[in-house]
Design an enzyme around this catalytic site. Structure first.
Site, PDB file in Angstrom:
ATOM      1  CD1 TRP A 167      -7.937  -4.967  10.721  1.00 41.84           C
ATOM      2  CD2 TRP A 167      -5.859  -4.407  10.118  1.00 41.84           C
ATOM      3  NE1 TRP A 167      -7.877  -4.984   9.341  1.00 41.84           N
ATOM      4  CE2 TRP A 167      -6.612  -4.650   8.948  1.00 41.84           C
ATOM      5  CE3 TRP A 167      -4.526  -4.040   9.986  1.00 41.84           C
ATOM      6  CZ2 TRP A 167      -6.079  -4.529   7.676  1.00 41.84           C
ATOM      7  CZ3 TRP A 167      -3.986  -3.927   8.707  1.00 41.84           C
ATOM      8  CH2 TRP A 167      -4.758  -4.171   7.578  1.00 41.84           C
ATOM      9  CG  HIS A 168      -1.238  -4.051  11.840  1.00 40.98           C
ATOM     10  ND1 HIS A 168      -1.975  -2.959  12.246  1.00 40.98           N
ATOM     11  CD2 HIS A 168      -0.693  -3.702  10.646  1.00 40.98           C
ATOM     12  CE1 HIS A 168      -1.867  -1.992  11.346  1.00 40.98           C
ATOM     13  NE2 HIS A 168      -1.104  -2.418  10.364  1.00 40.98           N
ATOM     14  N   GLY A 169      -2.336  -8.254  13.790  1.00 37.77           N
ATOM     15  CA  GLY A 169      -1.941  -9.618  14.108  1.00 37.77           C
ATOM     16  C   GLY A 169      -2.470 -10.093  15.444  1.00 37.77           C
ATOM     17  CG  PHE A 184      -0.759  -7.761   8.589  1.00 39.02           C
ATOM     18  CD1 PHE A 184      -0.292  -8.442   9.688  1.00 39.02           C
ATOM     19  CD2 PHE A 184       0.098  -6.924   7.905  1.00 39.02           C
ATOM     20  CE1 PHE A 184       1.017  -8.284  10.115  1.00 39.02           C
ATOM     21  CE2 PHE A 184       1.409  -6.754   8.326  1.00 39.02           C
ATOM     22  CZ  PHE A 184       1.868  -7.436   9.431  1.00 39.02           C
TER      23      PHE A 184
END
Length: 563
Positions: free
Chosen positions: A418-420, A563
């Site tokens: 989800w963050h990258g 993000f």
């Protein structure tokens, strides 16, 4: 446009508050006067638009609105405000952004006509929600500047609104509509965020030559996708009732304070406030204070201490000493916290000004004794989302220890992705999973019982795990890790003598501020003197210092925007 920009504070926010307060007769005159002074300073003092025509138009608009505010019925005054705001927005879109073409002009005129009709016929709360919806879409438009992204954003709002109606009113095909809604939402997130990443890995693994597309990630898509998905799932579960008013739902999803970087707000948290909320001077005062504290966190701490990480990146990881490497990753850890926590506080403060109580997102995470505790205090709304919509549906801890471990692995891999869209984020999520499972089965009780040991453990583990988060290139990541542990074999490059002392002298005051405000001490003091004159003076000084820094160009974008 971001919260920590002069354009937002001196132009967008004053105009938005003038429009929003049009239905609050006892507040609208003071809001109009104060906001007009602030916007006037920005237009004439900062942007230097000091032609006689600009000054005449500005004064005419202000005096007309003041006259109408005192004499006109509420609904007519709303229309007056919309006409002025539309004229300003039209000037920006058609003159500054060069969109003076038949289709954009037609869409703009139709939208303005709809807003005028709705403003004249709606109730007070419906009008305020309309202002939130419209203002937030404009805020988003100034940020993305691509019509296709704006249309996609509006399409997701409309489609999820419709899907929720079908889920609630269908007897036999609820799951089908839910499946369609989830696939629709996540398809766009996957396409924009992970398509290039997936194509690169397919090419590398299977020796293919698939075309790589340079896809730009729309701002905030990770956040508004999660809110849309949580909404339709909650409707399916019966946890919330489907919203029947499109403007109300649009206000919930697009609400600009939390639109592009959270907090992630579930519909049940704001459903009542969308239909009935109060506005008081005390509420506005508290919201502005919270906003100012967040602004100070971002501009005066995060941006300043982040300069050390930027300096180290410019020098090159091969050319820094071990002590400077540790100093740099501590600086990055503080920068990330105060950047994101600052944004969340600004969002909560603006929400309070509009009558919404947005959820708390941080609870002094750097005071934690274990990584398990840390992730209960860091980005709390994201953790709640994964727990409610991934971990518990998979079975949580109800199906045995082995299944619980598997469910946790899934959650942390999703958290990383989800963050990258990069393998370092996958590795970061996997490392966090291993650490948290180790604490659960082995070290956690000891660390919680012996607090000095817990703090020492977190003093090392927090910056090391953030290093995995900060550096996407594995080669560069390996170099930095070797710098942290000097006795490991590594290439020797020219290193400035006592480089750590030079940079400590330059940044020590920001480290001191970051360390202090990571604790509960400032919050405890603030609660005691919150309503004193001293607090008001200090916050005015913080605001002025932040504005000065932004004026000098120290208005870095928020780190979580990517993000």
């Amino acid at each position: 446009m971001v919260f920590s920009s002069l354009e937002f504070i001196f132009i967008f926010l004053p105009v938005f508050l003038i429009a929003y307060s049009a239905s609050e007769k006892k507040y609208r005159n003071i809001v109009l006067v104060v906001s007009s002074i602030i916007a006037g300073y920005a237009v004439f003092g900062v942007l230097h638009l000091t032609s006689i025509l600009n000054i005449a138009l500005y004064l005419a608009a202000v005096f007309w609105l003041l006259f109408e505010s005192c004499t006109a019925p509420e609904k007519r005054y709303r229309c007056d405000v919309i006409i002025i705001a539309s004229a300003v927005a039209g000037y920006v879109l058609f003159h500054d952004h060069g969109l003076f073409k038949p289709v954009p002009v037609l869409i703009f005129l139709l939208t303005t006509g709809f807003l005028l009709a709705h403003a004249y016929s709606s109730t007070r709360i419906e009008y305020q929600n309309l202002v939130i919806f419209t203002g937030s879409v404009l805020f988003y438009s100034f940020g993305v500047k691509k019509p296709v992204y704006i249309l996609l954003f509006l399409l997701t709002v409309l489609l999820n609104f419709i899907v929720a109606q079908f889920i609630e009113n269908s007897r036999y095909v609820k799951k089908l509509w839910l499946f369609f809604g989830i696939v629709f939402n996540f398809w766009w997130l996957i396409f924009f965020k992970y398509w290039t990443f997936g194509t690169e890995n397919i090419n590398n693994i299977f020796h293919q030559s698939l075309t790589l597309k340079n896809i730009i990630l729309p701002i905030g898509i990770s956040f508004y996708t999660f809110q849309n998905v949580s909404y339709i799932i909650d409707i399916y579960r019966g946890k919330a009732k489907a919203e029947k008013n499109l403007v109300n739902y649009g206000a919930y999803i697009t609400m600009f304070p939390q639109l592009i970087a959270g907090p992630i707000v579930t519909f049940d948290h704001v459903a009542k406030e969308l239909k009935s909320r109060t506005h008081t001077i005390a509420q506005v005062e508290d919201g502005l204070k919270t906003f100012t504290i967040g602004l100070g966190y971002k501009v005066l701490i995060a941006n300043q201490i982040g300069g050390l990480w930027s300096d180290i990146s410019m020098i090159g990881y091969e050319s820094i000493s071990s002590r400077l490497a540790w100093l740099g990753i501590f600086a990055y850890s503080f920068q990330l916290y105060f950047d994101f926590c600052g944004y969340s506080l600004m969002a909560i403060g603006l929400g309070r000004v509009m009558g919404f109580e947005l959820p708390k997102n941080f609870d002094h995470p750097y005071m934690s004794l274990t990584m398990t505790e840390f992730w209960r205090r860091w980005h709390m709304t994201l953790g709640s989302w994964f727990k409610d919509y991934i971990y518990i549906p998979l079975g949580g801890n109800r199906k045995g220890e082995g299944r619980m471990v598997f469910n946790m692995l899934v959650v942390w891999l999703f958290t990383g992705l989800w963050h990258g869209a990069s393998w370092n984020f996958v590795l970061w999520g996997l490392v966090l999973f291993i650490i948290i499972m180790t604490e659960k089965f082995w070290t956690g009780k000891t660390l919680n019982r012996i607090k000095p040991l817990g703090h020492l453990y977190m003093l090392i583990i927090i910056p090391v795990t953030w290093l995995l988060f900060a550096i996407t290139d594995f080669h560069e990541l390996g170099i930095y890790f070797k710098r942290l542990i000097p006795f490991l074999p590594q290439k020797t490059f020219a290193i400035m003598d006592k480089d750590y002392a030079f940079y400590w002298t330059k940044y020590w005051k920001y480290f001191a501020a970051a360390l202090l405000f990571s604790t509960r001490i400032p919050e405890a003091v603030y609660k005691k003197i919150k309503h004193s004159i001293l607090t008001a003076i200090l916050l005015i000084l913080v605001f002025c210092a932040a504005v000065y820094c932004m004026y000098r160009g120290m208005d870095d974008p928020f780190m979580y925007f990517r993000f």
